[in-house]
Design a protein around this motif. Structure first.
Motif, mmCIF file in Angstrom:
data_model
loop_
_atom_site.group_PDB
_atom_site.id
_atom_site.type_symbol
_atom_site.label_atom_id
_atom_site.label_comp_id
_atom_site.label_asym_id
_atom_site.label_seq_id
_atom_site.Cartn_x
_atom_site.Cartn_y
_atom_site.Cartn_z
ATOM 1 N N LEU A 148 46.796 -42.307 42.200
ATOM 2 C CA LEU A 148 48.229 -42.156 41.934
ATOM 3 C C LEU A 148 48.847 -41.038 42.766
ATOM 4 C CD1 LEU A 148 48.419 -42.682 38.076
ATOM 5 C CD2 LEU A 148 49.527 -44.058 39.844
ATOM 6 N N LYS A 149 48.151 -39.934 42.900
ATOM 7 C CA LYS A 149 48.719 -38.821 43.660
ATOM 8 C C LYS A 149 48.924 -39.182 45.124
ATOM 9 C CE LYS A 149 47.458 -34.926 40.707
ATOM 10 N NZ LYS A 149 46.704 -33.652 40.571
ATOM 11 N N GLN A 150 48.148 -40.118 45.635
ATOM 12 C CA GLN A 150 48.353 -40.580 47.001
ATOM 13 C C GLN A 150 49.694 -41.289 47.156
ATOM 14 O OE1 GLN A 150 44.995 -43.005 48.097
ATOM 15 N NE2 GLN A 150 43.640 -41.253 48.408
ATOM 16 N N GLN A 151 50.230 -41.786 46.015
ATOM 17 C CA GLN A 151 51.501 -42.496 46.039
ATOM 18 C C GLN A 151 52.686 -41.563 45.753
ATOM 19 O OE1 GLN A 151 51.250 -46.372 43.915
ATOM 20 N NE2 GLN A 151 49.088 -45.860 43.664
ATOM 21 N N ARG A 152 52.421 -40.280 45.599
ATOM 22 C CA ARG A 152 53.428 -39.234 45.485
ATOM 23 C C ARG A 152 54.426 -39.408 44.325
ATOM 24 N NH1 ARG A 152 52.966 -35.946 49.735
ATOM 25 N NH2 ARG A 152 51.935 -36.718 51.626
ATOM 26 N N PRO A 153 53.935 -39.466 43.086
ATOM 27 C CA PRO A 153 54.868 -39.408 41.959
ATOM 28 C C PRO A 153 55.459 -38.010 41.859
ATOM 29 C CG PRO A 153 52.618 -39.224 41.171
ATOM 30 C CD PRO A 153 52.532 -39.509 42.652
ATOM 31 N N ALA A 154 56.627 -37.902 41.227
ATOM 32 C CA ALA A 154 57.221 -36.576 41.044
ATOM 33 C C ALA A 154 56.426 -35.770 40.033
ATOM 34 C CB ALA A 154 58.677 -36.719 40.592
ATOM 35 N N HIS A 155 55.993 -36.428 38.969
ATOM 36 C CA HIS A 155 55.209 -35.770 37.919
ATOM 37 C C HIS A 155 54.184 -36.765 37.379
ATOM 38 C CE1 HIS A 155 58.127 -32.496 37.870
ATOM 39 N NE2 HIS A 155 59.080 -33.406 37.770
ATOM 40 N N LEU A 156 53.042 -36.237 36.959
ATOM 41 C CA LEU A 156 51.986 -37.066 36.385
ATOM 42 C C LEU A 156 51.508 -36.429 35.089
ATOM 43 C CD1 LEU A 156 49.954 -39.409 36.462
ATOM 44 C CD2 LEU A 156 48.507 -38.001 37.942
ATOM 45 N N ILE A 157 51.570 -37.200 34.002
ATOM 46 C CA ILE A 157 51.121 -36.722 32.697
ATOM 47 C C ILE A 157 49.999 -37.620 32.218
ATOM 48 C CG2 ILE A 157 51.754 -36.281 30.294
ATOM 49 C CD1 ILE A 157 54.511 -36.587 32.859
ATOM 50 N N ILE A 158 48.835 -37.048 31.963
ATOM 51 C CA ILE A 158 47.718 -37.790 31.395
ATOM 52 C C ILE A 158 47.909 -37.815 29.885
ATOM 53 C CG2 ILE A 158 45.200 -37.884 31.162
ATOM 54 C CD1 ILE A 158 45.205 -35.931 33.663
ATOM 55 N N ALA A 159 47.788 -38.982 29.267
ATOM 56 C CA ALA A 159 48.021 -39.103 27.828
ATOM 57 C C ALA A 159 46.919 -39.938 27.190
ATOM 58 C CB ALA A 159 49.381 -39.729 27.560
ATOM 59 N N THR A 160 46.329 -39.419 26.131
ATOM 60 C CA THR A 160 45.236 -40.128 25.460
ATOM 61 C C THR A 160 45.144 -39.701 24.003
ATOM 62 O OG1 THR A 160 42.867 -40.645 25.568
ATOM 63 C CG2 THR A 160 43.510 -38.383 26.097
ATOM 64 N N PRO A 161 44.754 -40.606 23.116
ATOM 65 C CA PRO A 161 44.609 -40.225 21.713
ATOM 66 C C PRO A 161 43.441 -39.282 21.448
ATOM 67 C CG PRO A 161 44.924 -42.596 21.947
ATOM 68 C CD PRO A 161 44.632 -42.058 23.314
ATOM 69 N N VAL A 162 42.354 -39.433 22.213
ATOM 70 C CA VAL A 162 41.161 -38.628 21.946
ATOM 71 C C VAL A 162 40.451 -38.322 23.258
ATOM 72 C CG1 VAL A 162 39.763 -40.706 21.543
ATOM 73 C CG2 VAL A 162 39.030 -38.507 20.574
ATOM 74 N N ALA A 163 39.950 -37.083 23.365
ATOM 75 C CA ALA A 163 39.265 -36.679 24.600
ATOM 76 C C ALA A 163 38.341 -35.508 24.316
ATOM 77 C CB ALA A 163 40.274 -36.299 25.674
ATOM 78 N N ALA A 164 37.363 -35.358 25.192
ATOM 79 C CA ALA A 164 36.494 -34.181 25.147
ATOM 80 C C ALA A 164 37.285 -32.969 25.615
ATOM 81 C CB ALA A 164 35.279 -34.401 26.044
ATOM 82 N N ALA A 165 37.213 -31.892 24.854
ATOM 83 C CA ALA A 165 37.983 -30.687 25.180
ATOM 84 C C ALA A 165 37.626 -30.153 26.561
ATOM 85 C CB ALA A 165 37.751 -29.623 24.117
ATOM 86 N N ALA A 166 36.355 -30.194 26.910
ATOM 87 C CA ALA A 166 35.928 -29.676 28.215
ATOM 88 C C ALA A 166 36.540 -30.482 29.349
ATOM 89 C CB ALA A 166 34.401 -29.703 28.315
ATOM 90 N N THR A 167 36.638 -31.800 29.174
ATOM 91 C CA THR A 167 37.244 -32.643 30.200
ATOM 92 C C THR A 167 38.732 -32.344 30.322
ATOM 93 O OG1 THR A 167 35.612 -34.373 29.735
ATOM 94 C CG2 THR A 167 37.566 -35.015 30.980
ATOM 95 N N CYS A 168 39.402 -32.153 29.183
ATOM 96 C CA CYS A 168 40.819 -31.769 29.212
ATOM 97 C C CYS A 168 41.008 -30.470 29.980
ATOM 98 C CB CYS A 168 41.351 -31.605 27.789
ATOM 99 S SG CYS A 168 41.509 -33.136 26.862
ATOM 100 N N ASP A 169 40.143 -29.499 29.717
ATOM 101 C CA ASP A 169 40.242 -28.205 30.397
ATOM 102 C C ASP A 169 40.052 -28.364 31.910
ATOM 103 O OD1 ASP A 169 40.660 -27.003 27.955
ATOM 104 O OD2 ASP A 169 38.588 -26.321 27.720
ATOM 105 N N GLU A 170 39.144 -29.257 32.303
ATOM 106 C CA GLU A 170 38.926 -29.501 33.733
ATOM 107 C C GLU A 170 40.183 -30.065 34.382
ATOM 108 O OE1 GLU A 170 35.580 -32.046 34.183
ATOM 109 O OE2 GLU A 170 34.158 -30.614 33.313
#
Length: 224
Positions: A148-170
């Motif tokens: 997606l970043k190769q397509q140059r969006p103005a902003h990118l928000i990752i959204a998910t109901p559940v995730a590993a905290a360490a992955t979120c921090d990364e």
């Protein structure tokens, strides 16, 4: 106390409630990682009054240990590899190329199956909300982000109901914005955080995309 979601629909509604700042904005586009992410994203898109499309990513499983990811590919020719896994398991270039070729074929099949002749949305200059039903190691999501970043969006928000905290921090350390309903210190499996976690079919994905487009078109035609 953190409780399970009843299903992906309920998870999508809860996630949408955290994204109200993006409601009714003409620049917002919701993209889902198929298949299960589409069910979650459908509820997000309809609550935000935003169009919905898919961002197709395929995990590259280690030959003979397909559940173990050695990388991922995404639309736009993006390839990401876990160099540590490739090195430790001594996976040859020939083996990698064979897996890539197989998964590239499936990626292209799904793109046509889900969209038909409809082109993908242009993300350049838009605010993209990228949705999945859960994030564990983040390999699939990371490939989607790079594509997606190769397509140059103005902003990118990752959204998910559940995730590993360490992955979120990364992801945050890499400069990404993330909205997550439940961040967990230990995430052994995404599915255990849903009471009902059935396999989502290709037909269900196509139906949800069609319904989302119809609802968004109707919302655009509403009396102002």
């Amino acid at each position: 106390m953190i409780t399970q979601f009843r299903d992906r629909t309920e998870a999508g509604l809860q996630l949408a409630a955290q994204l109200t700042a993006y409601r009714d904005r003409p620049d917002v586009l919701v993209l889902a990682l198929p298949r299960g992410g589409v069910v979650v994203a459908f509820e997000v898109a309809r609550k935000l009054h935003a169009p919905l499309d898919v961002m197709i990513v395929r995990k590259l499983g280690v030959p003979g240990q397909e559940e173990l990811a050695m990388g991922a590919i995404a639309s736009g020719g993006v390839r990401i590899f876990n160099d540590e896994v490739v090195y430790m398991l001594r996976i040859s270039d020939e083996m990698i190329n064979a897996v890539v070729a197989r998964e590239q074929g499936e990626l292209e099949r799904r793109e046509y199956l889900y969209r038909g002749d409809r082109p993908a949305y242009d993300v350049r200059g838009r605010t993209v909300v990228l949705v999945d039903d859960g994030i564990a190691t983040g390999a699939t999501m990371r490939a989607a982000i790079v594509a997606l970043k190769q397509q140059r969006p103005a902003h990118l928000i990752i959204a998910t109901p559940v995730a590993a905290a360490a992955t979120c921090d990364e992801f945050i350390a890499e400069g990404n914005a993330i909205i997550c309903t439940h961040k967990l210190d230990r995430l052994y499996s995404v599915g255990i955080w849903y009471e009902q976690f059935p396999q989502t079919s290709d037909e269900e994905v196509r139906d949800l995309l069609e319904r989302a487009n119809q609802e968004y078109s109707a919302w655009l035609r509403r009396p102002k």
